[in-house]
Each structure stands twice: as structure tokens, then as C-alpha cells.
Design a protein around this motif. Structure first.
Motif, PDB file in Angstrom:
ATOM      1  N   GLY A  77     -30.354  21.965  34.827  1.00 30.86           N
ATOM      2  CA  GLY A  77     -29.736  22.388  36.197  1.00 30.86           C
ATOM      3  C   GLY A  77     -28.770  23.149  35.465  1.00 30.86           C
ATOM      4  O   GLY A  77     -28.103  23.301  34.355  1.00 30.86           O
ATOM      5  N   THR A  78     -28.296  24.330  36.249  1.00 29.09           N
ATOM      6  CA  THR A  78     -27.319  25.102  36.220  1.00 29.09           C
ATOM      7  C   THR A  78     -26.078  25.298  37.061  1.00 29.09           C
ATOM      8  O   THR A  78     -24.886  25.419  36.770  1.00 29.09           O
ATOM      9  CB  THR A  78     -27.912  26.688  36.335  1.00 29.09           C
ATOM     10  N   ASP A  79     -26.213  25.165  38.394  1.00 30.52           N
ATOM     11  CA  ASP A  79     -25.288  25.270  39.306  1.00 30.52           C
ATOM     12  C   ASP A  79     -24.323  23.691  39.086  1.00 30.52           C
ATOM     13  O   ASP A  79     -24.744  22.909  39.459  1.00 30.52           O
ATOM     14  CB  ASP A  79     -25.733  25.717  40.848  1.00 30.52           C
ATOM     15  N   TYR A  80     -22.909  24.119  39.336  1.00 33.60           N
ATOM     16  CA  TYR A  80     -22.049  22.991  39.215  1.00 33.60           C
ATOM     17  C   TYR A  80     -20.892  23.228  40.165  1.00 33.60           C
ATOM     18  O   TYR A  80     -20.568  24.260  40.536  1.00 33.60           O
ATOM     19  CB  TYR A  80     -21.687  22.544  37.846  1.00 33.60           C
ATOM     20  N   ALA A  81     -20.117  22.332  40.387  1.00 38.88           N
ATOM     21  CA  ALA A  81     -18.837  22.445  41.091  1.00 38.88           C
ATOM     22  C   ALA A  81     -18.088  21.057  40.425  1.00 38.88           C
ATOM     23  O   ALA A  81     -18.832  19.985  40.182  1.00 38.88           O
ATOM     24  CB  ALA A  81     -18.893  22.343  42.573  1.00 38.88           C
ATOM     25  N   GLY A  82     -16.895  21.234  40.252  1.00 37.14           N
ATOM     26  CA  GLY A  82     -16.162  20.025  40.001  1.00 37.14           C
ATOM     27  C   GLY A  82     -14.442  20.287  39.774  1.00 37.14           C
ATOM     28  O   GLY A  82     -14.081  21.235  40.383  1.00 37.14           O
ATOM     29  N   VAL A  83     -13.773  19.552  38.893  1.00 34.22           N
ATOM     30  CA  VAL A  83     -12.561  19.753  38.646  1.00 34.22           C
ATOM     31  C   VAL A  83     -12.249  19.785  37.150  1.00 34.22           C
ATOM     32  O   VAL A  83     -12.645  19.390  36.329  1.00 34.22           O
ATOM     33  CB  VAL A  83     -11.685  18.366  39.275  1.00 34.22           C
ATOM     34  N   VAL A  84     -11.499  20.756  36.792  1.00 36.50           N
ATOM     35  CA  VAL A  84     -11.037  21.213  35.263  1.00 36.50           C
ATOM     36  C   VAL A  84     -10.283  19.924  34.915  1.00 36.50           C
ATOM     37  O   VAL A  84      -9.011  19.507  35.573  1.00 36.50           O
ATOM     38  CB  VAL A  84     -10.140  22.259  35.371  1.00 36.50           C
ATOM     39  N   SER A 106     -28.868  25.366  32.136  1.00 39.87           N
ATOM     40  CA  SER A 106     -29.608  24.281  31.746  1.00 39.87           C
ATOM     41  C   SER A 106     -28.766  23.140  31.038  1.00 39.87           C
ATOM     42  O   SER A 106     -29.387  22.419  30.280  1.00 39.87           O
ATOM     43  CB  SER A 106     -30.748  24.597  30.992  1.00 39.87           C
ATOM     44  N   ARG A 107     -27.592  22.840  31.647  1.00 41.86           N
ATOM     45  CA  ARG A 107     -26.924  21.619  31.363  1.00 41.86           C
ATOM     46  C   ARG A 107     -25.793  21.033  32.486  1.00 41.86           C
ATOM     47  O   ARG A 107     -24.882  20.306  32.165  1.00 41.86           O
ATOM     48  CB  ARG A 107     -26.031  22.076  30.068  1.00 41.86           C
ATOM     49  N   ALA A 108     -26.042  21.582  33.787  1.00 38.83           N
ATOM     50  CA  ALA A 108     -25.197  21.249  34.802  1.00 38.83           C
ATOM     51  C   ALA A 108     -25.065  19.904  35.187  1.00 38.83           C
ATOM     52  O   ALA A 108     -24.300  19.377  35.897  1.00 38.83           O
ATOM     53  CB  ALA A 108     -25.305  22.319  36.008  1.00 38.83           C
ATOM     54  N   VAL A 109     -26.365  19.266  35.229  1.00 40.30           N
ATOM     55  CA  VAL A 109     -26.250  17.855  35.671  1.00 40.30           C
ATOM     56  C   VAL A 109     -26.033  16.955  34.691  1.00 40.30           C
ATOM     57  O   VAL A 109     -26.817  16.513  33.732  1.00 40.30           O
ATOM     58  CB  VAL A 109     -27.737  17.412  36.081  1.00 40.30           C
ATOM     59  N   ALA A 110     -24.852  16.724  34.707  1.00 34.84           N
ATOM     60  CA  ALA A 110     -23.978  15.894  33.644  1.00 34.84           C
ATOM     61  C   ALA A 110     -22.801  15.537  34.088  1.00 34.84           C
ATOM     62  O   ALA A 110     -22.113  16.203  35.070  1.00 34.84           O
ATOM     63  CB  ALA A 110     -23.849  16.783  32.406  1.00 34.84           C
TER      64      ALA A 110
END
Length: 325
Positions: A77-84, A106-110
Motif C-alpha cells: 500500500g502507498t496511500d495513507y492518512a493519520g497524525v504526526v 509499498s509500506r502504508a498499510v502499517a
């Protein structure tokens, strides 16, 4: 399908990993050391990760993975959203607690991703999430939004145009149709018979793909088509040529055709992603989410995405962190 997601162990985190290249069946949720932000980097506590067809394509076989610089074990996965939640030395413009979205190749699902604060590509970037854009939506913007923006820039639609968009109901099509409509163009979108209402809701006039496409388009657009974007293969390219559209106003994203422009997210203009986020925040562009899953159901989510028949986006979410959205 929305079972509560377990929290990561203290000092560690979870990430989807592949120990061998292949399809959804090789995806595993693994406990890994929590990454740490180095100089110029920020760490993001991921609350949502959007899936794209390219995620599975990149990790399906060694030769394809190598073209993207990926080696085993690899993430997904590449697309992400979240909080710093961690800021490295020398970083300006970001602080702990900031809501962000972007790309981590290739590391966004984490549970956590670390990205360059000054990164400007979908492989390694962070952008402030505007007020009015929830994390689920923000996690769908990077790859598809950049790709659609690049495709639209290639054909430059305007109020005098009728644009034929092939594969209009997919993840990139959601953006391409709406951006073309925002430009003032009339949009005809190809899809299955069952996708007609979905396409109308986006602002496109639906037409069924398959043999005879050019004749069906001609029937609803007797004054002609002036531009075309093929988001799936080459069928729309051939139909557009049959309808008299010049190659200079035809674009592909998933195939190479002699004489026709090919666009991808790397071609997107600077600040295009921020503009798309602003359009979402202003209510001028919406992103339908077809389904969402917790990280434990990554295989199911990836299988659904790989089928290429979803109407909208598929998102991995962390239910216990929705209060941060």
C-alpha cells in the motif's frame, strides 16, 4: 467486517508484509519494530490507508517489484492518512498532532510510517489534511488524485469539450470525471451496465463498454467527442480514434499506444494534490468509498481491489483511532 482492531504492542507496531511476491494470499500482518523519525523526517500514526490497483501490481512478481526498487520482505500500500506523532531534527512545517496525508511507497498499510517532511513524490511525502476532510477520504487521494490530475493536464478539457473517459467508475475515474466536470467539460464515462447510476452520481453520462462502443458514444454525442482518457487499457483509445479525436487529445494511464500520451502520478503538476484536497474540503469533489476493512482483513480487501469491479475506493482503517480523524 469492522471488528475492533487490536492496538500495537508497546515499543512495536504492526505492518502488512510479503515474504514472497504474489497475490493477496501472501499478505501477512506482522509485528515489527516501530520505525523512528530521523533528521528531516516525520513519523505518522496511520489511521487509514487507501488501496490502489498498483499496490498489487508492484508486489506480484520480482521483475515488476525491481522496477520500483522493492525487495523482500516488502510492505504493501502507498496511500495513507493519520497524525504526526514524532518529528525528526531539522523539520519545519510539521508538529506532533498535525493531521497529514500522503504517500509511502509499498509500506502504508502499517500502524506507523516514516516519510520525508520535504518529500514531493507519492513515494515519500506528507501534506497537511485540510479541515473538512476526514482521514478515510484523505487516505484515498494521493495515487488516484495525482494520476487523474496528470491525465486531465494532458488533454486540457474545457467548457467547449466533450470528454470520453474509459473506466470512469474506478478509483482514478472517480477523480478524472469530477475534475473534467469542474473544468466545464461534458463527460461521457464507460462502465458496466450496473455502474450507470454510480457514473451519473459523479457527473458522467454512462455508456457501456465493449464492442460497438464508438457507435454508442456517437448516438449520445452526435456533435462529436473532442478528448479522451483511457483509464483501463486501449478500448477507449480505439473508440476515440474512430470518433475522430486527434492523438494529441487522447491519454492513457495503463497502456502504451504509439502516438498517444501516457500519464501517471509522477507527471502531476506541483501542488496538484493540495488542490484536490481543497476541492474535497470545499465540497466540490467527493470520493465514494466502496468498502473499508480493519488491517486484519487485508487479504479480503486486496482481493476485492484486485477484482477491479469496485465502484469507488477501498480503505483499510484503524477503528480504535477514529477519534483522531
Amino acid at each position: 467486517m469492522q471488528a475492533q482492531s487490536k492496538q500495537p504492542p508497546a515499543g512495536g507496531s504492526r505492518a502488512v508484509r510479503l515474504k514472497a511476491f504474489g497475490g493477496p494470499e501472501v499478505l501477512e500482518v506482522c509485528e515489527v519494530p516501530a520505525p523512528q523519525a530521523g533528521p528531516g523526517q516525520v513519523r505518522v500514526r496511520v489511521t487509514a490507508a487507501g488501496l490502489n490497483p498498483m499496490d498489487s501490481i508492484m508486489t506480484a512478481a520480482p521483475d515488476t517489484a525491481a522496477r520500483f526498487g522493492l525487495t523482500l520482505p516488502v510492505g504493501f500500500g502507498t496511500d495513507y492518512a493519520g497524525v504526526v506523532d514524532q518529528v525528526g531534527d531539522g523539520v519545519t512545517g510539521f508538529a506532533s498532532g498535525d493531521r497529514v496525508f500522503g504517500g509511502a511507497l509499498s509500506r502504508a498499510v502499517a500502524d506507523f510510517v516514516v516519510v520525508d517532511a520535504a518529500g514531493e513524490t507519492a513515494a515519500n511525502e506528507a501534506h497537511h489534511t485540510p479541515d473538512g476532510v476526514d482521514d478515510r477520504t484523505a487516505a484515498t487521494l494521493t495515487i488516484a488524485g495525482r494520476t487523474a490530475s496528470a491525465a486531465l493536464a494532458a488533454v486540457k478539457p474545457g467548457p467547449d469539450d466533450t470528454v470520453l473517459i474509459g473506466g470512469a467508475g474506478g478509483g482514478v475515474g472517480v477523480f478524472a470525471v469530477q475534475l473534467a466536470r469542474i473544468s466545464g467539460a461534458r463527460v461521457i464515462g464507460t462502465g458496466s451496465e450496473t455502474s450507470a447510476d454510480h457514473l451519473r452520481a459523479l457527473g458522467a453520462e454512462p455508456v457501456t463498454y465493449g464492442d460497438g462502443l464508438a457507435d454508442r458514444v456517437r448516438a449520445i454525442a452526435p456533435d462529436g467527442v473532442t478528448a479522451a482518457i483511457d483509464l483501463h487499457g486501449v478500448e477507449t483509445v480505439h473508440a476515440a480514434r474512430e470518433l475522430g479525436v486527434p492523438d494529441s487529445r487522447i491519454c492513457t494511464i495503463a497502456a502504451q499506444v504509439d502516438g498517444v500520451m501516457a500519464a501517471n502520478g509522477a507527471n502531476a503538476a506541483p501542488r496538484s494534490l493540495e488542490e484536490i484536497a481543497r476541492l474535497v474540503a470545499a465540497g466540490r469533489l467527493r470520493v465514494p468509498v466502496a468498502a473499508s476493512f480493519p488491517i486484519e482483513e487485508i487479504r479480503h480487501a486486496a482481493e476485492l481491489q484486485a477484482g477491479r469491479h469496485v465502484q469507488g475506493k477501498i480503505v483499510i482503517e484503524w477503528p480504535g483511532l477514529r477519534a483522531l480523524s
